[in-house]
Write an enzyme that holds these catalytic residues in place. Structure first.
Site, PDB file in Angstrom:
ATOM      1  N   GLY A   1       0.795  -1.232   0.000  1.00  0.00           N
ATOM      2  CA  GLY A   1       0.000   0.000   0.000  1.00  0.00           C
ATOM      3  C   GLY A   1       0.823   1.275   0.000  1.00  0.00           C
ATOM      4  N   LYS A   2       1.971   1.254  -0.670  1.00  0.00           N
ATOM      5  CA  LYS A   2       2.844   2.438  -0.703  1.00  0.00           C
ATOM      6  C   LYS A   2       2.146   3.637  -1.343  1.00  0.00           C
ATOM      7  CE  LYS A   2       6.050   0.522  -3.111  1.00  0.00           C
ATOM      8  NZ  LYS A   2       5.327  -0.771  -3.274  1.00  0.00           N
ATOM      9  N   PRO A  14      -6.607   2.304   8.458  1.00  0.00           N
ATOM     10  CA  PRO A  14      -7.525   1.166   8.560  1.00  0.00           C
ATOM     11  C   PRO A  14      -8.187   0.878   7.220  1.00  0.00           C
ATOM     12  CG  PRO A  14      -8.517   3.121   9.507  1.00  0.00           C
ATOM     13  CD  PRO A  14      -7.112   3.501   9.147  1.00  0.00           C
ATOM     14  N   ASN A  69      -0.808  -0.394   7.296  1.00  0.00           N
ATOM     15  CA  ASN A  69      -1.873  -0.290   6.310  1.00  0.00           C
ATOM     16  C   ASN A  69      -2.661  -1.595   6.293  1.00  0.00           C
ATOM     17  OD1 ASN A  69      -3.423   0.701   4.109  1.00  0.00           O
ATOM     18  ND2 ASN A  69      -2.118  -0.436   2.696  1.00  0.00           N
ATOM     19  N   SER A  94       6.432  -0.112 -13.409  1.00  0.00           N
ATOM     20  CA  SER A  94       6.096  -1.056 -14.469  1.00  0.00           C
ATOM     21  C   SER A  94       4.591  -1.257 -14.477  1.00  0.00           C
ATOM     22  CB  SER A  94       6.836  -2.379 -14.261  1.00  0.00           C
ATOM     23  OG  SER A  94       6.599  -2.895 -12.972  1.00  0.00           O
ATOM     24  N   LYS A 133       7.796   9.129  -8.317  1.00  0.00           N
ATOM     25  CA  LYS A 133       7.736   7.680  -8.535  1.00  0.00           C
ATOM     26  C   LYS A 133       8.788   7.355  -9.594  1.00  0.00           C
ATOM     27  CE  LYS A 133       5.644   3.537  -8.411  1.00  0.00           C
ATOM     28  NZ  LYS A 133       5.574   2.678  -7.221  1.00  0.00           N
ATOM     29  N   ASP A 171      -0.294   4.492 -10.400  1.00  0.00           N
ATOM     30  CA  ASP A 171       0.191   4.955  -9.102  1.00  0.00           C
ATOM     31  C   ASP A 171       0.796   6.354  -9.208  1.00  0.00           C
ATOM     32  OD1 ASP A 171      -0.608   2.541  -8.110  1.00  0.00           O
ATOM     33  OD2 ASP A 171       1.393   1.676  -7.987  1.00  0.00           O
TER      34      ASP A 171
END
EC number: 6.3.3.3
Length: 227
Positions: free
Chosen positions: A14-15, A205, A176, A41, A37, A54
């Site tokens: 969960g970065k 959460p 996370n 890929s 970032k 992302d």
């Protein structure tokens, strides 16, 4: 300028989710912040270039705008390890190239730069080098995102041990909750609080609706935000 590197215990920890929440936290405090970032890929073609979902999330969450290729300089189509995708594309990734790309980010006028890694901590960037060597060379403080699911204790403790062995400054970790049905969620969280050598910074959460971040004072102190 405050700079941080966000890594994870594995690929799906969960970065991006956490980095986006941190950027939004900085926005709430009226700070000029940008996400970076460097490697991605699993990208798709849009606007005549490869883009990563992302990286786009980080751009949407930031308060400082920049061109896509500044935010994500190394983008590859196959959803595989970046160094393998780079080799297939005939691209060489080096620490020097990453540092040059990072200089471009620094020139965008942000007070905060949050760099999101790819995969887990021990990510190869070539057949001979790893992303963590670049993190160490840039002296970036690290935030460890722990995906709370079965196996998280092992992943988190091994990652923390390696970060410590390299003498890298990890300011803390963020929990996370990626598995809403995990047995003994609280017991695992308590075990991590007891065993990890870094302080907990926040908890995210699991939520089907608006993402949330339960913030600890240590995070606000490291980000120099007024409590």
């Amino acid at each position: 300028m405050k700079e941080f590197f966000i890594t994870g215990t594995d690929t799906d920890a969960g970065k991006t989710h956490v980095t986006s929440l941190l950027l939004k936290l900085l926005a709430q405090h009226k700070k000029q912040a940008i996400g970076f970032k460097p490697l991605a890929s699993g990208c798709e073609m849009a606007f005549d270039q490869l883009v990563n979902a992302d990286a786009l999330i980080l751009m949407e969450s930031a308060t400082v705008s920049a061109k896509y290729d500044v935010i994500n300089p190394f983008a590859f189509a196959p959803a595989i390890a970046p160094h393998i995708a780079a080799e297939q594309a005939g691209v060489t990734i080096t620490a020097d190239k990453l540092s040059s790309a990072y200089k471009n980010v620094k020139q965008q006028g942000a007070d905060y730069i949050l760099t999101e890694g790819a995969g887990g901590w021990a990510l190869p960037i070539s057949n001979t080098d790893y992303l963590y060597n670049w993190v160490k060379a840039e002296q970036l403080p690290v935030i460890l995102v722990v995906g709370i699911k079965l196996g998280c204790l092992n992943h988190a403790l091994l990652t923390a041990a390696h970060i410590q062995s390299m003498g890298i400054n990890c300011i803390g970790w963020i929990a996370n909750q990626v598995d809403p049905n995990m047995d003994e969620y609280q017991a695992n969280l308590d075990s991590l609080k007891l065993r990890l050598p870094f302080p907990i910074l926040a908890i995210s959460p699991y939520s089907e609706q608006t993402p949330k971040l339960q913030i600890y004072k240590t995070l606000l102190e490291n980000f120099s935000l007024n409590t």
